[in-house]
Scaffold this active site. Structure first.
Site, PDB file in Angstrom:
ATOM      1  CE  LYS A  50      -0.278   0.223   5.071  1.00 17.01           C
ATOM      2  NZ  LYS A  50      -1.159   0.215   6.245  1.00 17.01           N
ATOM      3  CE  LYS A  51       3.324   2.641   4.990  1.00 11.73           C
ATOM      4  NZ  LYS A  51       3.030   3.833   5.778  1.00 11.73           N
ATOM      5  CG  ASP A  52       3.827   0.720  -4.577  1.00  5.77           C
ATOM      6  OD1 ASP A  52       4.781   0.606  -3.790  1.00  5.77           O
ATOM      7  OD2 ASP A  52       3.579  -0.098  -5.482  1.00  5.77           O
TER       8      ASP A  52
END
Ligand SMILES: Cc1ncc(COP(=O)(O)O)c(C=O)c1O
Length: 313
Positions: A50-52
């Site tokens: 999710k950190k993209d």
């Protein structure tokens, strides 16, 4: 700012267009009822987490207002996922990237960032700390090195604990997607907290649509734990307004691991420790205050990031 277009079917200008718009799946096999768990498959982002979303948003905002200029080096403290996202965005946009990470995090993370062209600086853990258990003390050491490198390289610090873009990525992205994909049928959301960016952003989006939607923080049951990506026992998190948090749940390492394994075997969903923690917490909510209702979670990263840990042993 990029229009995120994974589902559009159009040819994307770069891999950055494949960030976000992840599928939402009902975990019917793992939780036949009563009630439903809706899981957002954020491990399907290009960097496997999710950190993209956060990396793209922080660099977009900084480029838009001149804090980040073409060719400038980017530095960040990371447990690996934000670093991988930043490595991807920096590769596409032509920024050198330095990732500063604790030796306590898994090797796959460093290898993936290096493959994407990042310089990875590993920081020793506090004396007596064990690998796989990253504490607040370990993080303070990593912070010191990241701060010094930022000055030395005249770099832009993509500080995920401080920059509002982290939470905004989850407010406009993850949270709005959850609302739209579920047709507004969400009663509660629970999320394992690292920076608090996901919980803050999703809670803001969901509560804007339905003020009664309950949002819970998920914490490890003890400070020394194996759920990578959060549970740092920090006294306060700049991005997470406590008013957004309706309650807190704790999950043991064993529960997180057992649930991640059930996700893999029953649902074919290969995700990490914190995904297991979130689903375990959702099951508790469905057995308690949210019986018969719908609880949403985000599955933060792929199980491939933990092949050298005991998650799959
Ligand atoms: C695997 C994993 N899960 C959960 C989190 C926590 O997310 P947030 O920082 O948005 O609180 C992180 C953050 O790095 C993570 O890497």
């Amino acid at each position: 700012m990029l229009i995120l277009g994974r589902m559009s079917g159009a040819v994307l200008e770069s891999v950055l267009g494949a960030i976000g718009d992840t599928p939402l799946v009902e975990l019917r096999r793992l939780h036949p009822g009563p009630g439903r768990i809706l899981a957002k498959l954020d491990y399907l982002n290009p960097g496997g987490s999710k950190k993209d979303r956060v990396a793209l948003r922080m660099l977009d905002e900084a480029a838009a207002d001149g804090r980040l200029v073409p060719g400038q080096t980017v530095v960040e403290l990371t447990s690996g996922n934000t670093g991988t996202g930043l490595a991807i965005v920096c590769a596409v946009r032509g920024h050198p990237f330095v990732a500063v990470m604790s030796r306590g995090n898994s090797d796959e993370r460093a290898a993936m960032m290096q493959a994407l062209g990042a310089e990875v600086v590993l920081v020793d853990q506090a004396p007596g700390a064990a690998r796989g258990h990253v504490s607040g003390d370990d993080l303070a050491r990593v912070e010191e090195v990241a701060a010094a490198l930022t000055v030395e390289r005249q770099a832009f610090r993509a500080d995920q604990f401080q920059l509002g873009g982290n939470a905004r990525a989850h407010e406009d992205g993850t949270g709005e997607e959850l609302w739209r994909q579920s047709g507004g049928a969400i009663d509660a959301f629970c999320e394992f907290v690292g920076t608090g960016g996901t919980l803050a952003g999703v809670a803001r989006a969901l509560k804007a649509h339905g003020p009664g939607i309950a949002c819970y923080a998920v914490d490890p049951s003890q400070p020394d734990h194996r759920i990578q990506g959060g549970g740092y026992s920090m006294p306060e998190l700049p991005l997470l307004d406590p008013a957004l948090v309706d309650g807190r749940l704790t999950v043991t390492d064993d529960d997180a691991i057992a649930t991640a394994r059930r996700l893999a075997r029953l649902e074919g969903i290969f995700a990490g420790f914190s995904a297991g923690a979130n689903v375990a917490a959702a099951e508790r909510l469905l057995a308690g205050p949210h019986r018969g209702q719908t609880v949403a979670v985000v599955l933060a990263d792929t199980g491939l990031k933990y092949l050298t840990t005991d998650l799959w042993a």
